[in-house]
Design a protein around this motif. Structure first.
Motif, PDB file in Angstrom:
ATOM      1  N   CYS A  85       0.922  -1.303   0.085  1.00  0.00           N
ATOM      2  CA  CYS A  85       0.064   0.182  -0.066  1.00  0.00           C
ATOM      3  C   CYS A  85       0.857   1.270  -0.038  1.00  0.00           C
ATOM      4  O   CYS A  85       0.584   2.110  -0.566  1.00  0.00           O
ATOM      5  N   ALA A  86       1.818   1.101   0.786  1.00  0.00           N
ATOM      6  CA  ALA A  86       2.909   2.429   0.727  1.00  0.00           C
ATOM      7  C   ALA A  86       3.622   2.428  -0.406  1.00  0.00           C
ATOM      8  O   ALA A  86       3.680   3.771  -1.053  1.00  0.00           O
ATOM      9  N   ALA A  87       3.944   1.593  -1.019  1.00  0.00           N
ATOM     10  CA  ALA A  87       4.500   1.453  -2.600  1.00  0.00           C
ATOM     11  C   ALA A  87       3.540   1.854  -3.455  1.00  0.00           C
ATOM     12  O   ALA A  87       3.934   2.652  -4.440  1.00  0.00           O
ATOM     13  N   ALA A  88       2.322   1.689  -3.404  1.00  0.00           N
ATOM     14  CA  ALA A  88       0.991   2.277  -4.145  1.00  0.00           C
ATOM     15  C   ALA A  88       1.175   3.820  -4.293  1.00  0.00           C
ATOM     16  O   ALA A  88       1.067   4.633  -5.160  1.00  0.00           O
ATOM     17  N   ASN A  89       1.165   4.116  -2.968  1.00  0.00           N
ATOM     18  CA  ASN A  89       1.024   5.774  -2.797  1.00  0.00           C
ATOM     19  C   ASN A  89       2.106   6.579  -3.163  1.00  0.00           C
ATOM     20  O   ASN A  89       1.908   7.778  -3.430  1.00  0.00           O
ATOM     21  N   ALA A 102      -8.329  -1.751  -1.786  1.00  0.00           N
ATOM     22  CA  ALA A 102      -9.095  -0.953  -0.857  1.00  0.00           C
ATOM     23  C   ALA A 102      -8.695   0.511  -0.333  1.00  0.00           C
ATOM     24  O   ALA A 102      -9.249   1.163   0.199  1.00  0.00           O
ATOM     25  N   HIS A 103      -7.334   0.299  -0.101  1.00  0.00           N
ATOM     26  CA  HIS A 103      -6.605   1.204   0.837  1.00  0.00           C
ATOM     27  C   HIS A 103      -5.738   2.349   0.150  1.00  0.00           C
ATOM     28  O   HIS A 103      -5.406   3.341   0.726  1.00  0.00           O
ATOM     29  N   ALA A 104      -5.076   1.930  -1.053  1.00  0.00           N
ATOM     30  CA  ALA A 104      -4.166   2.646  -1.776  1.00  0.00           C
ATOM     31  C   ALA A 104      -4.808   3.924  -2.313  1.00  0.00           C
ATOM     32  O   ALA A 104      -6.062   4.068  -2.600  1.00  0.00           O
ATOM     33  N   GLU A 105      -3.993   4.850  -2.402  1.00  0.00           N
ATOM     34  CA  GLU A 105      -4.302   6.375  -2.608  1.00  0.00           C
ATOM     35  C   GLU A 105      -4.176   6.527  -4.101  1.00  0.00           C
ATOM     36  O   GLU A 105      -4.445   7.554  -4.641  1.00  0.00           O
ATOM     37  N   ARG A 106      -3.391   5.796  -4.771  1.00  0.00           N
ATOM     38  CA  ARG A 106      -3.137   5.699  -6.386  1.00  0.00           C
ATOM     39  C   ARG A 106      -3.593   4.526  -6.837  1.00  0.00           C
ATOM     40  O   ARG A 106      -4.133   3.419  -6.479  1.00  0.00           O
TER      41      ARG A 106
END
Length: 314
Positions: A108-112, A141-145
């Motif tokens: 998720c951090a990698a996506a953001n 569900a949680h990624a911002e990107r």
């Protein structure tokens, strides 16, 4: 700083397909590609177990306790994957990153921090990798990107039209990009993502809107076909109105609008069979119950025939 296209890799066929797709997309975007492999730490109960000695912890760290490859083997697999991508995509800069942590949090951090994150549609369970059935859906569900899910066996040719011999070929034009849209809450970032994906592929955009009337109309529609036709015309007009300014912003993209009575998920899955990419939006919800992806996206992620881009929006 230039955002990368990032792919989660774990040595599985699914992640290799995701890495290949990510490399092709990085080339289209003119972006570098980062491969991220997550090394999950020893579970807390085992780490604190007083009756397990140093030898057992070493076996776990090396992977032999769960039949998972040791870290150096993962490193070799990732480097070999990167080298293969550099050979097949010489214009794409490829880097590898190994991160220790909980797979869902790391990815998720990698996506953001990425332009987009690409994951395989299945994964390895347990300490040997990340289980996309749960972790991947959590990241979506949680990624911002945007997060793109790619199935195992996905080939570049699968995204293209048939050649004269009736076989998909990377030498032919891309199939259309499909956008799932709700005219009641159209989001600019979602629509723009789909148009830009179509531009990169020099292909058309097929906008799909599945609609269902209020429950109070159900009996009337069955009894009066003309009422259904009237509603269908109204829905089609609303979709055309939403897309009108976007046609002007992207005049070189041929747009086909499809508004159909029935399940949006069913129509999107059906449209995916002739597409190169399906784009679906996920409304960002910050509630005590946590994030979720909704029934339409859930169905599309599990049943679409091509890669699916999940685009978060407000």
């Amino acid at each position: 700083m230039l955002r990368t296209v990032t792919a989660g890799v774990d040595g599985s066929p699914e992640s290799r397909a995701a890495a290949e797709w990510a490399a092709r997309e990085a080339h289209l975007l003119g972006r570098p590609l980062k491969l991220v492999h997550v090394l999950e730490p020893v579970p807390e109960p085992i780490a604190q177990a007083p009756f397990l000695g140093a030898e057992t912890h070493q076996l776990w760290d090396e992977g032999t306790a769960t039949e998972a490859p040791p870290a150096e083997v993962w490193g070799k697999i990732s480097q070999e994957t990167a080298e293969g991508l550099r050979m097949r995509h010489p214009g794409v800069e490829v880097t590898v990153e190994h991160v220790t942590g909980r797979p869902g949090e790391v990815l998720c951090a990698a996506a953001n921090s990425a332009e987009l994150l690409v994951l395989g549609s299945r994964g390895l369970g347990g300490i040997g990798g990340w289980l996309l059935g749960s972790v991947g859906l959590s990241v979506v569900a949680h990624a911002e990107r945007p997060v793109v899910l790619v199935r195992a066996g996905e080939q570049a040719a699968d995204e293209h039209e048939m050649d004269p011999a009736g076989v998909p070929s990377a030498a032919t034009a891309f199939r259309p990009v499909v956008l799932g849209l709700d005219t009641g809450s159209p989001d600019e970032s979602l629509i723009r993502f789909a148009f830009e994906a179509a531009v990169r592929r020099a292909t058309s955009l097929r906008v799909v809107y599945g609609w269902n009337p209020p429950s109070s109309y159900a009996y009337g529609l069955a009894a009066a076909p003309e009422l259904q036709q009237m509603l269908a015309r109204s829905v089609a007009a609303a979709l055309a109105e939403v897309m009108r300014p976007w046609r002007q912003k992207f005049p070189h993209v041929e747009v086909f609008e499809q508004s159909r009575y029935g399940s949006p998920a069913h129509h999107l899955v059906d449209a995916s069979r002739d597409a190169s990419l399906v784009v679906v939006g996920r409304r960002v919800r910050r509630s005590p119950l946590g994030a979720h992806i909704g029934p339409v996206m859930y169905a599309v992620l599990h049943h679409a025939a091509v890669p699916v881009a999940a685009v978060p929006h407000g």
